[in-house]
Design a protein around this motif. Structure first.
Motif, PDB file in Angstrom:
ATOM      1  N   ASP A   1       5.894   0.342   0.935  1.00 38.48           N
ATOM      2  CA  ASP A   1       6.594  -0.804   0.368  1.00 38.48           C
ATOM      3  C   ASP A   1       7.978  -0.401  -0.116  1.00 38.48           C
ATOM      4  O   ASP A   1       8.416   0.736   0.077  1.00 38.48           O
ATOM      5  N   GLU A   2       8.661  -1.336  -0.767  1.00 42.32           N
ATOM      6  CA  GLU A   2      10.043  -1.080  -1.186  1.00 42.32           C
ATOM      7  C   GLU A   2      10.152   0.033  -2.228  1.00 42.32           C
ATOM      8  O   GLU A   2      11.233   0.579  -2.462  1.00 42.32           O
ATOM      9  N   ASN A   3       9.027   0.417  -2.848  1.00 39.42           N
ATOM     10  CA  ASN A   3       9.007   1.510  -3.814  1.00 39.42           C
ATOM     11  C   ASN A   3       8.489   2.807  -3.195  1.00 39.42           C
ATOM     12  O   ASN A   3       8.153   3.751  -3.906  1.00 39.42           O
ATOM     13  N   ASN A   4       8.414   2.831  -1.855  1.00 35.36           N
ATOM     14  CA  ASN A   4       7.917   3.988  -1.097  1.00 35.36           C
ATOM     15  C   ASN A   4       6.472   4.341  -1.438  1.00 35.36           C
ATOM     16  O   ASN A   4       6.055   5.498  -1.339  1.00 35.36           O
ATOM     17  N   ILE A   5       5.726   3.336  -1.820  1.00 34.24           N
ATOM     18  CA  ILE A   5       4.292   3.508  -2.078  1.00 34.24           C
ATOM     19  C   ILE A   5       3.538   3.103  -0.822  1.00 34.24           C
ATOM     20  O   ILE A   5       3.766   2.014  -0.266  1.00 34.24           O
ATOM     21  N   SER A   6       2.644   3.981  -0.376  1.00 31.77           N
ATOM     22  CA  SER A   6       1.903   3.726   0.856  1.00 31.77           C
ATOM     23  C   SER A   6       0.923   2.580   0.665  1.00 31.77           C
ATOM     24  O   SER A   6       0.166   2.541  -0.311  1.00 31.77           O
ATOM     25  N   LYS A   7       0.967   1.668   1.610  1.00 29.70           N
ATOM     26  CA  LYS A   7      -0.011   0.573   1.628  1.00 29.70           C
ATOM     27  C   LYS A   7      -1.079   0.978   2.639  1.00 29.70           C
ATOM     28  O   LYS A   7      -1.738   1.986   2.436  1.00 29.70           O
ATOM     29  N   PRO A   8      -1.238   0.316   3.773  1.00 30.29           N
ATOM     30  CA  PRO A   8      -2.247   0.810   4.727  1.00 30.29           C
ATOM     31  C   PRO A   8      -1.814   2.119   5.368  1.00 30.29           C
ATOM     32  O   PRO A   8      -0.635   2.413   5.495  1.00 30.29           O
ATOM     33  N   GLU A   9      -2.785   2.930   5.732  1.00 30.52           N
ATOM     34  CA  GLU A   9      -2.549   4.185   6.430  1.00 30.52           C
ATOM     35  C   GLU A   9      -3.433   4.203   7.672  1.00 30.52           C
ATOM     36  O   GLU A   9      -4.624   3.957   7.593  1.00 30.52           O
ATOM     37  N   ILE A  10      -2.813   4.495   8.819  1.00 32.27           N
ATOM     38  CA  ILE A  10      -3.527   4.446  10.094  1.00 32.27           C
ATOM     39  C   ILE A  10      -3.663   5.859  10.637  1.00 32.27           C
ATOM     40  O   ILE A  10      -2.661   6.535  10.867  1.00 32.27           O
ATOM     41  N   SER A  11      -4.887   6.297  10.846  1.00 36.72           N
ATOM     42  CA  SER A  11      -5.101   7.593  11.487  1.00 36.72           C
ATOM     43  C   SER A  11      -5.029   7.386  12.996  1.00 36.72           C
ATOM     44  O   SER A  11      -5.694   6.506  13.543  1.00 36.72           O
ATOM     45  N   ILE A  12      -4.187   8.191  13.656  1.00 36.92           N
ATOM     46  CA  ILE A  12      -4.062   8.056  15.115  1.00 36.92           C
ATOM     47  C   ILE A  12      -4.816   9.159  15.848  1.00 36.92           C
ATOM     48  O   ILE A  12      -4.910   9.133  17.075  1.00 36.92           O
TER      49      ILE A  12
END
Length: 288
Positions: A86-97
């Motif tokens: 987000d705009e505060n560089n906080i991770s929202k979803p994380e996708i493992s590839i």
């Protein structure tokens, strides 16, 4: 414990091999999630920089440009994950590839963006260059290499960001140090001269490149360009490390195989620094 200098250069120690190359190619492909986002979802910039990215050392992450709404896309190199921040560089979803084909990972990426109420109707996989899918493992899926190969590739990015930013700070007219998704190089260029229309007429480029048809291993490079031919002979003053590639290419290179002959972080850093400083001094004299 990682051996490093006071300014944080990290010791390189592994001769470039197939394991290192496979991991590097997978990082290159994973970086395309950032590049495709920049190409199709972020407004185009005149210099095309909407598709580039930077390396964030404390997070071991490639980070793209911010969307006007404030979110960004990051790729964690240590564990092959794609993050939406987000705009505060906080991770929202994380996708493992890991364990997925590029197309499987891309479809999941689109779905997660959509769930964040991001319009993905224009997002697609087409690039004006061939995607580096050859880096995928047998079975055509993402798969992490050994811990040693992952760590050494991370050190490539860490060290190149460090030294190129130090050198860029010496120029008054210089582009930000960024990673470009086509060649996957960490680099910048400084403008040495401009014409009456303020267009660049002389430039010096510096960076770290991945293996190509010219050099079969990662290498630091120093290049130059001039609107008018320069009086630069192929047998320029010998560099303290690396070599000039003229007349076939306008510049000099320093391969990682030469760097790892130095077995301390301090000596490696000084070798790379001397390569650049000597070459830049030679070129600036010729560009007067």
């Amino acid at each position: 414990m990682i051996q490093k200098t006071s300014n944080n250069w990290q010791l390189l120690s592994i001769p470039f091999n197939q394991d290192l190359e496979n991991e590097l190619l997978q990082q290159h492909l994973a970086a395309q999630f950032i590049a495709l986002t920049g190409r199709y979802l972020i407004p185009k910039k005149p210099d095309g920089s909407n598709i580039n990215m930077q390396y964030i050392p404390e997070k071991e992450m490639l980070l793209g440009n911010a969307h006007p709404a404030g979110w960004t896309i990051g790729v964690k190199l240590r564990n092959q994950t794609v993050q939406i921040l987000d705009e505060n560089n906080i991770s929202k979803p994380e996708i493992s590839i890991e364990g997925k084909t590029f197309q499987e990972a891309f479809q999941e990426f689109k779905s997660v963006l959509q769930n964040q109420e991001i319009d993905v109707s224009q997002l697609k996989t087409e690039q004006p260059y061939e995607l580096p899918t050859g880096g995928l493992k047998e079975g055509k899926y993402f798969a992490l290499a050994s811990d040693d190969a992952v760590s050494e590739n991370i050190r490539y990015r860490h060290n190149s960001r460090l030294i190129i930013n130090e050198l860029a700070a010496r120029f008054s007219d210089v582009e930000p140090v960024r990673i470009w998704p086509h060649h996957f190089d960490t680099g910048t260029f400084a403008t040495i001269g401009r014409n009456e229309k303020n267009a660049a007429v002389k430039t010096i480029g510096l960076g770290l490149a991945i293996p190509d048809s010219m050099v079969p291993e990662p290498y630091f490079y120093l290049s130059f360009w001039s609107e008018n031919p320069l009086d630069i002979e192929p047998n320029l003053v010998k560099l303290p490390a690396g070599k000039w590639m003229m007349p076939n290419w306008n510049g000099a290179v320093l391969g990682t195989s030469e760097i790892i002959k130095e077995q301390s972080a301090v000596n490696q850093y000084n070798l790379v620094k001397d390569f650049f400083e000597t070459g830049i001094e030679i070129l600036l004299k010729k560009m007067k």
